[in-house]
Design an enzyme around this catalytic site. Structure first.
Site, short mmCIF file in Angstrom:
data_model
loop_
_atom_site.label_atom_id
_atom_site.label_comp_id
_atom_site.label_asym_id
_atom_site.label_seq_id
_atom_site.Cartn_x
_atom_site.Cartn_y
_atom_site.Cartn_z
N ASP A 164 -25.13 -39.93 66.61
CA ASP A 164 -25.91 -39.64 65.40
C ASP A 164 -25.10 -39.66 64.10
O ASP A 164 -25.67 -39.79 63.02
CB ASP A 164 -26.62 -38.28 65.53
CG ASP A 164 -27.82 -38.33 66.45
OD1 ASP A 164 -28.09 -39.41 67.01
OD2 ASP A 164 -28.49 -37.30 66.62
N GLU A 178 -35.96 -42.17 64.27
CA GLU A 178 -36.89 -41.29 65.00
C GLU A 178 -37.22 -40.03 64.22
O GLU A 178 -38.31 -39.49 64.34
CB GLU A 178 -36.35 -40.94 66.41
CG GLU A 178 -35.05 -40.19 66.39
CD GLU A 178 -34.57 -39.77 67.78
OE1 GLU A 178 -35.32 -39.83 68.74
OE2 GLU A 178 -33.39 -39.37 67.88
#
Ligand SMILES: Nc1ncnc2c1ncn2[C@@H]1O[C@H](COP(=O)(O)OP(=O)(O)O)[C@@H](O)[C@H]1O
Ligand SMILES: O=P(O)(O)OC[C@H]1O[C@](O)(COP(=O)(O)O)[C@@H](O)[C@@H]1O
Ligand SMILES: [Mg+2]
Length: 327
Positions: free
Chosen positions: A132, A227
């Site tokens: 991430d 997302e």
């Protein structure tokens, strides 16, 4: 004067990330060069609670630098979120006479380490391993570069089929609360747009951008959807866009866990090796309860508190550039 560190434990935790093995290798070999004994903890905090530790020597981390995943396995541990779980974890570390721990993981792992070190006086060093890239105190986290390369490769393939039809593809990438993967995938793949958690772009604005493309006879387009963006998942967004604007036939691809696997890139291998080395050297030099990172190419140690609470913000110039280049 702090206690001499003779036995350390190392573990991987949270989402696996390509390059974690390379970091583990660097930790074991650097620690061995300081005559420390290293114990690998299996399954992150779960294994710490269960006392699932095993001695690791130089040879045990051979032939793993190029492998994705983590040979130590990983876990998301609910039990470690409880004081009872952490007490059991502490007892395991005592049973193995562990003087310090090295945690390879993301923001959740560092939060757990920070809570634990408040309760028990065992020094921890964190190595940022998550695709991430959402950790303050390092320009890059281990696994991010590999994940972006995987996503770009996927978009390159989607372009071929999108171009052959008159299609608009929504490609969903990971990044729980962070647009790093999406923005970099969009820039590197030349996508038409990116919907990221850090931006307020609405569906209406997205449709306006797509209409501009259609006026220029752009026959296909790819939109990257993070997302964690505010407009919903890729399928929901695709449906709304299709209803309001039917110039393109709309398709959705979710890259999903493909982004988490694969052999780490050169950037991730070198980053992981440097951070693994710096984590052990930091411990030797008295660092405790910090995350190690690279900022502008130099090793930096950031207190867990800051690494967790301070936000690593996306560069607005990069967001603006991505928008301009996509037109
Ligand atoms: N507030 C917390 N207290 C104790 N442990 C925590 C806390 N937050 C996260 N953890 C531990 O860290 C683990 C890894 O965190 P997670 O968010 O799943 O992955 P990552 O470290 O990759 O961000 C969690 O499963 C949990 O065991
Ligand atoms: O693999 P899981 O448990 O479904 O989790 C998916 C999440 O893990 C990630 O791949 C990595 O996040 P962490 O490293 O923080 O765990 C996120 O991008 C994604 O939202
Ligand atoms: Mg995380």
């Amino acid at each position: 004067m702090s206690k001499e560190i003779k036995r350390i434990a190392v573990f991987t935790s949270g989402g696996d990330a390509p390059g974690m093995n390379a970091a583990l290798r660097a930790v074991v070999r650097t620690a061995s060069s300081h005559d420390m004994h290293v114990y690998g903890i299996y399954r992150g905090y779960e294994g710490m609670i269960d006392g699932d530790l095993e001695r690791l020597e130089r040879g045990d981390v051979g032939n793993i630098i190029h492998r994705g995943g983590t040979i130590l396995k990983t876990a998301r541990s609910k039990r470690f979120m409880t004081p009872e779980g952490r007490r059991s974890a502490y007892e395991s570390l005592l049973a193995f006479d562990i003087d310090a721990c090295i945690a390879i993981g993301g923001n959740g792992t560092f939060t757990g380490a920070s809570v634990f070190t408040e309760e028990y006086k065992i020094p921890f060093i964190g190595i940022p391993g998550t695709i991430d890239n959402d950790l303050f105190g390092t320009d890059l986290t281990i696994g991010f570069d590999t994940a972006v390369n995987t996503a770009i490769e996927a978009v390159d393939k989607i372009r071929d089929t999108a171009d052959s039809h008159n299609r608009l593809f929504f490609v969903e990438v990971m990044g729980r609360n962070s647009g790093y993967i999406a923005l970099n995938t969009a820039i590197g793949s030349g996508a038409g747009s990116a919907l990221i958690p850090e931006s307020d772009m609405s569906i209406e604005e997205l449709i306006d951008t797509l209409k501009m493309g259609a006026r220029r006879k752009k026959l296909f387009s790819v939109v990257i959807v993070a997302e964690g963006n505010k407009n919903g998942n890729a399928s929901e967004i695709a449906q709304k866009v299709q209803q309001a604007f039917d110039f393109y036939d709309t398709k959705v691809t979710i890259i999903g866990h493909l982004q988490r696997g694969g052999s780490p890139t050169a950037i991730d291998r070198v980053l992981a090796s440097r951070l693994g080395f710096a984590a052990v050297e930091g411990l030797v030099n008295g660092q405790a309860n910090v995350a190690v990172g690279l900022v502008n190419g130099k090793v930096q140690y950031t207190p867990f508190e800051d690494a967790i609470s301070k936000e690593k913000t996306l560069d607005n110039d990069l967001v603006r550039m991505a928008e301009i280049l996509a037109q």
